[in-house]
Structures are given as C-alpha cells and as structure tokens.
Motif scaffolding. Sequence first.
Motif, mmCIF file in Angstrom:
data_model
loop_
_atom_site.group_PDB
_atom_site.id
_atom_site.type_symbol
_atom_site.label_atom_id
_atom_site.label_comp_id
_atom_site.label_asym_id
_atom_site.label_seq_id
_atom_site.Cartn_x
_atom_site.Cartn_y
_atom_site.Cartn_z
ATOM 1 N N SER A 91 0.842 -1.186 0.000
ATOM 2 C CA SER A 91 0.000 0.000 0.000
ATOM 3 C C SER A 91 0.881 1.241 0.000
ATOM 4 C CB SER A 91 -0.902 -0.009 1.239
ATOM 5 O OG SER A 91 -1.767 1.093 1.227
ATOM 6 N N PHE A 92 0.457 2.236 -0.772
ATOM 7 C CA PHE A 92 1.202 3.491 -0.894
ATOM 8 C C PHE A 92 0.243 4.658 -0.711
ATOM 9 C CE2 PHE A 92 3.081 0.258 -3.537
ATOM 10 C CZ PHE A 92 4.442 0.364 -3.307
ATOM 11 N N ARG A 93 0.746 5.748 -0.163
ATOM 12 C CA ARG A 93 -0.018 6.983 -0.053
ATOM 13 C C ARG A 93 0.693 7.998 -0.935
ATOM 14 N NH1 ARG A 93 -3.735 9.284 3.752
ATOM 15 N NH2 ARG A 93 -3.507 11.544 3.821
ATOM 16 N N LEU A 94 0.129 8.241 -2.102
ATOM 17 C CA LEU A 94 0.766 9.130 -3.071
ATOM 18 C C LEU A 94 0.798 10.564 -2.554
ATOM 19 C CD1 LEU A 94 -0.730 7.684 -6.371
ATOM 20 C CD2 LEU A 94 1.470 7.197 -5.337
ATOM 21 N N PRO A 95 1.827 11.335 -2.865
ATOM 22 C CA PRO A 95 2.833 11.097 -3.895
ATOM 23 C C PRO A 95 4.033 10.261 -3.432
ATOM 24 C CG PRO A 95 3.136 13.294 -3.024
ATOM 25 C CD PRO A 95 1.936 12.698 -2.318
ATOM 26 N N GLU A 96 4.081 9.849 -2.164
ATOM 27 C CA GLU A 96 5.206 9.046 -1.680
ATOM 28 C C GLU A 96 5.173 7.666 -2.342
ATOM 29 O OE1 GLU A 96 7.575 10.347 0.249
ATOM 30 O OE2 GLU A 96 6.418 12.195 0.157
#
Length: 116
Positions: free
Chosen positions: A35-40
Amino acid sequence: MSNMTPLQCVELQFDAYNARDLSRFLEAFAEDVQSFRLPEMTPTLTGKASYAAFYAEQRFNRPGLRAELINRIVVGNTVIDHELIHGLGGAPIETAIMFVIENGLINKVFAIPGKS
C-alpha cells in the motif's frame, strides 16, 4: 490464485470494509500486497499480515467507519474508487483509491488523499 475479476475483487473488499469483517476483507488481498499513499512511493503497509494488524487495530474498531462510493472506474486490471471515508474524524475524508489486481487478488493499493 483467485478466479475473481478485478471488479469482483474490489467489490468484495469494499463490502467487507463497510461490514468491518476483517477475515472477508483480507480474502481480496495477495499475501505480498503493498500500500502506498501518493505522492510518496515508499510502502505504508507491506504484506497481508500488516493489513490485518492495521485494519484490526486502527480501522475496524471504529463503530462509525464506512466508505461511501462516489464513483468507480475499471481499466483492465486496475480499479479506481472515488470515496468518502466516514468515521475517522469529524468530517468525511475524500480520497481516491487505485487497486491493482494480479491473479485475482489486490496486489497494490495507491491512496490519493483529497485536498481539504
């Protein structure tokens, strides 16, 4: 390997999320889900065990938790949901969630928070 289509897979996790049914929720995810939390682009969660712990301890224990679907787009093996998340604070949180499905399970999740 699951026989679910990308849409069925995302519908399963969405319905289980709103029911706060952790075991059914986890059925939609691959063992190595990230899982990613954009923009990271550094993963915020890695692996189904991390998902289980996070959702048990920080989400499904909240009685007002629910996701409201605003719009859903399916493009090949990717499903994008525009949602309002209720129960995490005073006001609903607007977000877009992009699910990438591989072999019938959610393999990657990208959260795009709305600006307030």
